[in-house]
Design an enzyme around this catalytic site. Structure first.
Site, mmCIF file in Angstrom:
data_model
loop_
_atom_site.group_PDB
_atom_site.id
_atom_site.type_symbol
_atom_site.label_atom_id
_atom_site.label_comp_id
_atom_site.label_asym_id
_atom_site.label_seq_id
_atom_site.Cartn_x
_atom_site.Cartn_y
_atom_site.Cartn_z
ATOM 1 N N HIS A 1 -14.018 22.700 19.273
ATOM 2 C CA HIS A 1 -14.623 24.141 19.259
ATOM 3 C C HIS A 1 -15.147 24.518 18.059
ATOM 4 O O HIS A 1 -15.631 25.692 18.179
ATOM 5 C CB HIS A 1 -13.493 25.171 20.145
ATOM 6 C CG HIS A 1 -13.237 24.782 21.642
ATOM 7 N ND1 HIS A 1 -14.096 24.667 22.476
ATOM 8 C CD2 HIS A 1 -11.974 24.289 21.923
ATOM 9 C CE1 HIS A 1 -13.431 24.280 23.536
ATOM 10 N NE2 HIS A 1 -12.250 24.168 23.322
ATOM 11 N N GLU B 1 -3.220 20.375 28.494
ATOM 12 C CA GLU B 1 -3.965 21.284 29.032
ATOM 13 C C GLU B 1 -4.366 21.510 30.516
ATOM 14 O O GLU B 1 -5.215 22.599 30.854
ATOM 15 C CB GLU B 1 -5.569 21.221 28.154
ATOM 16 C CG GLU B 1 -4.946 21.121 26.634
ATOM 17 C CD GLU B 1 -6.393 21.281 26.032
ATOM 18 O OE1 GLU B 1 -6.652 22.173 25.257
ATOM 19 O OE2 GLU B 1 -6.944 19.905 26.303
ATOM 20 N N ASP C 1 -5.937 26.835 28.048
ATOM 21 C CA ASP C 1 -6.506 25.821 28.942
ATOM 22 C C ASP C 1 -5.353 25.539 30.257
ATOM 23 O O ASP C 1 -5.817 25.584 31.298
ATOM 24 C CB ASP C 1 -7.072 24.493 28.372
ATOM 25 C CG ASP C 1 -8.235 24.445 27.780
ATOM 26 O OD1 ASP C 1 -9.177 24.398 28.464
ATOM 27 O OD2 ASP C 1 -8.286 24.268 26.524
#
Length: 260
Positions: free
Chosen positions: A51, A153, A179
């Site tokens: 990310h 996640e 997540d």
């Protein structure tokens, strides 16, 4: 005075021995930000290629900068495939964090990418930074085993967490709070019973197999709740969030003073 290498070795052992080890995420792709975080006292830096704003072009300088100031570099690859894992390790990563591994088969495939043949399928070369561009003559005889952090996640990964934790080579089960909470329909906070129960299940699975449990705490204030649940490898915020929070505080303070 303890050397940077000694501190790094101690941090590897802390992570593997389920001892306290505090890190932060580094996602700006900034060498100076990496240096600031390493100097600040974090034992490990999670360089985020999933990310974050940076990429492999900055990674070698980031790993060397972290090492210079005694911090480990753990790279979260964008995808846990062989090429991305090998590239990160060749560029100096001390460990790899793999996002979104849902099954034991996913984890086994990921772990194979962290070792050279015959144990694994990591690409073999010496003209890279980890081998001193061929100048480390005994590189293959002394190459350290990278840290392996597996993210939990999803609801599926949570269901498989006991089997995942039992796989040899996993060092840390790392909860991705947003997540995982989204996947199970909870809020990413220990005050939500469903999320707290999910976290406790990860911690228990890790403890049963003698490995660490880790998590990202968005703020320093959130750390206590995760410590109480049994997490030992805790990341506190990120370079961008730490800067953003400090910037907002500074701007608001100045505005308040000027408005008096």
């Amino acid at each position: 005075m303890t050397s940077a290498e000694d501190r790094r070795a101690a941090s590897v052992q802390a992570l593997r021995n389920r001892e306290a080890a505090v890190g932060t995420f580094v996602g700006l792709g900034s060498i100076p930000a990496t240096e600031v975080c390493a100097r600040a006292g974090f034992e490990w830096l999670l360089i985020d290629l999933e990310h974050g704003a940076g990429g492999e072009a900055q990674l070698n300088a980031q790993t060397h900068t972290a090492a210079r100031f005694g911090a480990l570099s753990i790279v979260r690859v964008s995808m846990p495939d062989r090429i991305r894992c090998s590239r990160a390790l060749d560029l100096g990563a001390d460990g790899i964090m793999a996002p979104r591994l849902d099954t034991p088969e996913d984890v086994a495939a990921f772990l194979s990418h962290l070792s050279y043949p015959p144990e694994g399928d990591r690409g073999v070369a010496t003209y890279h930074s980890a081998a001193g561009y061929g100048l480390v003559r005994d590189y293959f005889e002394n190459v350290p085993q990278p840290l392996a952090l597996v993210q939990i996640e999803s609801a599926e990964a949570l269901q498989n967490v006991d089997s995942i934790a039992a796989i040899e080579g996993v060092d840390v089960l790392f909860v991705g709070p947003r997540d995982l909470s989204s996947s199970i329909g909870a809020a990413p906070a220990v005050e939500d019973p469903a999320f707290a129960a999910a976290c406790s299940r990860v911690v228990e699975a890790a403890a049963d197999n003698g490995i660490a449990a880790g998590i990202l705490a968005g703020t320093a204030a959130a750390v206590e709740g995760f410590v109480d649940l049994g997490f030992t490898a805790i990341a506190v915020g990120s370079d961008s969030s730490l800067m953003a929070n400090a910037a907002v505080h500074a701007a608001n303070t100045a505005h308040d003073l000027l408005a008096r």
